[in-house]
Write a protein that holds these residues in place. Structure first.
Motif, PDB file in Angstrom:
ATOM      1  N   GLU A   1      34.416  31.059  33.994  1.00  0.00           N
ATOM      2  CA  GLU A   1      33.944  31.632  32.622  1.00  0.00           C
ATOM      3  C   GLU A   1      34.064  33.141  32.147  1.00  0.00           C
ATOM      4  OE1 GLU A   1      29.332  30.788  33.321  1.00  0.00           O
ATOM      5  OE2 GLU A   1      30.671  29.298  33.810  1.00  0.00           O
ATOM      6  N   LEU A   2      34.268  33.984  33.188  1.00  0.00           N
ATOM      7  CA  LEU A   2      34.296  35.327  32.843  1.00  0.00           C
ATOM      8  C   LEU A   2      35.550  35.747  32.782  1.00  0.00           C
ATOM      9  CD1 LEU A   2      31.565  36.426  35.971  1.00  0.00           C
ATOM     10  CD2 LEU A   2      30.988  35.721  33.711  1.00  0.00           C
TER      11      LEU A   2
ATOM     12  N   LEU B   1      35.273  41.409  39.088  1.00  0.00           N
ATOM     13  CA  LEU B   1      33.750  41.337  38.206  1.00  0.00           C
ATOM     14  C   LEU B   1      33.580  42.910  38.010  1.00  0.00           C
ATOM     15  CD1 LEU B   1      31.348  39.749  37.484  1.00  0.00           C
ATOM     16  CD2 LEU B   1      30.405  40.310  39.728  1.00  0.00           C
ATOM     17  N   ALA B   2      33.745  43.776  38.811  1.00  0.00           N
ATOM     18  CA  ALA B   2      33.393  45.023  38.687  1.00  0.00           C
ATOM     19  C   ALA B   2      34.191  45.795  37.484  1.00  0.00           C
ATOM     20  CB  ALA B   2      33.421  46.026  39.627  1.00  0.00           C
TER      21      ALA B   2
ATOM     22  N   LYS C   1      34.707  45.407  29.489  1.00  0.00           N
ATOM     23  CA  LYS C   1      34.261  44.880  28.341  1.00  0.00           C
ATOM     24  C   LYS C   1      33.217  45.612  27.589  1.00  0.00           C
ATOM     25  CE  LYS C   1      35.020  39.843  28.277  1.00  0.00           C
ATOM     26  NZ  LYS C   1      34.470  38.706  28.156  1.00  0.00           N
TER      27      LYS C   1
ATOM     28  N   LEU D   1      28.019  38.198  32.482  1.00  0.00           N
ATOM     29  CA  LEU D   1      28.865  39.312  32.976  1.00  0.00           C
ATOM     30  C   LEU D   1      27.955  40.570  33.466  1.00  0.00           C
ATOM     31  CD1 LEU D   1      31.597  40.167  33.794  1.00  0.00           C
ATOM     32  CD2 LEU D   1      31.761  41.160  31.497  1.00  0.00           C
TER      33      LEU D   1
ATOM     34  N   ILE E   1      26.868  41.275  42.442  1.00  0.00           N
ATOM     35  CA  ILE E   1      28.209  41.842  43.251  1.00  0.00           C
ATOM     36  C   ILE E   1      28.044  40.952  44.489  1.00  0.00           C
ATOM     37  CG2 ILE E   1      29.555  43.596  43.994  1.00  0.00           C
ATOM     38  CD1 ILE E   1      29.945  43.605  41.077  1.00  0.00           C
TER      39      ILE E   1
ATOM     40  N   GLN F   1      35.954  43.761  35.107  1.00  0.00           N
ATOM     41  CA  GLN F   1      35.707  43.239  33.839  1.00  0.00           C
ATOM     42  C   GLN F   1      34.470  43.722  33.223  1.00  0.00           C
ATOM     43  OE1 GLN F   1      36.892  41.681  31.660  1.00  0.00           O
ATOM     44  NE2 GLN F   1      36.967  39.341  31.623  1.00  0.00           N
ATOM     45  N   ARG F   2      33.474  44.114  34.027  1.00  0.00           N
ATOM     46  CA  ARG F   2      32.235  44.721  33.393  1.00  0.00           C
ATOM     47  C   ARG F   2      32.746  46.087  32.589  1.00  0.00           C
ATOM     48  NH1 ARG F   2      27.840  44.308  37.863  1.00  0.00           N
ATOM     49  NH2 ARG F   2      27.647  42.111  37.477  1.00  0.00           N
TER      50      ARG F   2
END
Lengths: 136, 111
Positions: B96-97, B62-63, B69, A97, A102, B65-66
């Motif tokens: 998987e993320l 994605l941003a 977490k 992650l 991006i 989730q980062r």
């Protein structure tokens, strides 16, 4: 070959996806394939709008789309700065992650979905992106 | 695209309807950022009425989730992901993320 000129603005992505879907549907692609084709066309057009026409207010993209035998051929032509998708580094999909990139994802999806992605840039005629996918 | 939010004791539930592309992703991204800025890092996104999502939407996921977490303060989970969108997420190597749930009760209960 059906051809339409779209303003190079994100607001027209809906219409670009519909344009491709209609021809793919007539060409006998399944709904699952049509979704992927719409995604590939969206990613290609988004990159043209974002990169080729970066800072340009009144750009346009000519999109032609047709069936040639069992394949759909999507051609996008723009007059913006050259943006060659093949120079975009492939994202590392195994990265965890925190290291996951991006950028580069749109081009990666285009390549995964389509059978062929070709790019030519010519100072006189502009940039030409050709994407081909066989049915089934 | 339409976003609605519901705050639960242990998490925020977002419901996103319609299409997320380069045109609508900034609004989607902003809604998630606002939650993070308010100190909410446990987020479930109900995708049952999501029709379409391009890589612009994936980048927002994605941003977020980062951000969620980081320091183990939370997590972003996905609920009722439509088949086509799941396939695209898989193609992008994103499955998987994110944990996925079949219904919102289960997702909210997981926090």
């Amino acid at each position: 070959m059906p051809k339409t000129t779209f303003p190079a603005k994100f607001e027209y992505l809906d219409e670009i996806r519909d344009f491709v879907a209609e021809i793919a549907r007539e060409g006998g692609f399944t709904e699952k394939e049509i979704y992927s084709l719409q995604l590939a066309a969206d990613e290609a057009a988004s990159n043209i709008i974002e990169h080729a026409y970066e800072g340009v207010a009144n750009g346009s993209v000519d999109i032609s789309c047709s069936m040639q035998g069992n394949s759909i051929v999507i051609i996008m032509r723009d007059q913006g700065a050259p943006f060659d998708p093949s120079t975009v580094k492939q994202p590392n999909l195994k990265a965890d992650l925190s290291e996951r990139q991006i950028g580069g994802l749109g081009v990666y999806l285009m390549r995964k979905i389509m059978d062929e992605v070709r790019y030519e840039s010519n100072s006189r005629t502009g940039n030409l992106l050709t994407m081909i996918k066989r049915r089934g | 695209m339409e976003i609605t939010t519901q705050e639960f004791k242990h998490c925020d539930l977002f419901k996103i309807k319609g299409r997320v592309d380069s045109s609508t992703a900034p609004e989607f991204s902003k809604a998630l950022e606002n939650a993070n800025n308010d100190g909410h890092f446990k987020i479930a996104i109900d995708m049952s009425e999501l029709e379409y999502m391009s890589s612009a939407g994936f980048r927002a996921l994605l941003a977020t989730q980062r951000n969620c977490k980081r320091y183990n303060r939370g997590e972003l989970v996905l609920v009722s992901v439509p088949e086509r969108i799941r396939e695209a997420l898989e193609l992008a190597g994103f499955t998987e993320l994110f944990k996925t749930f079949d219904d919102t009760v289960e997702a909210v209960g997981s926090f």
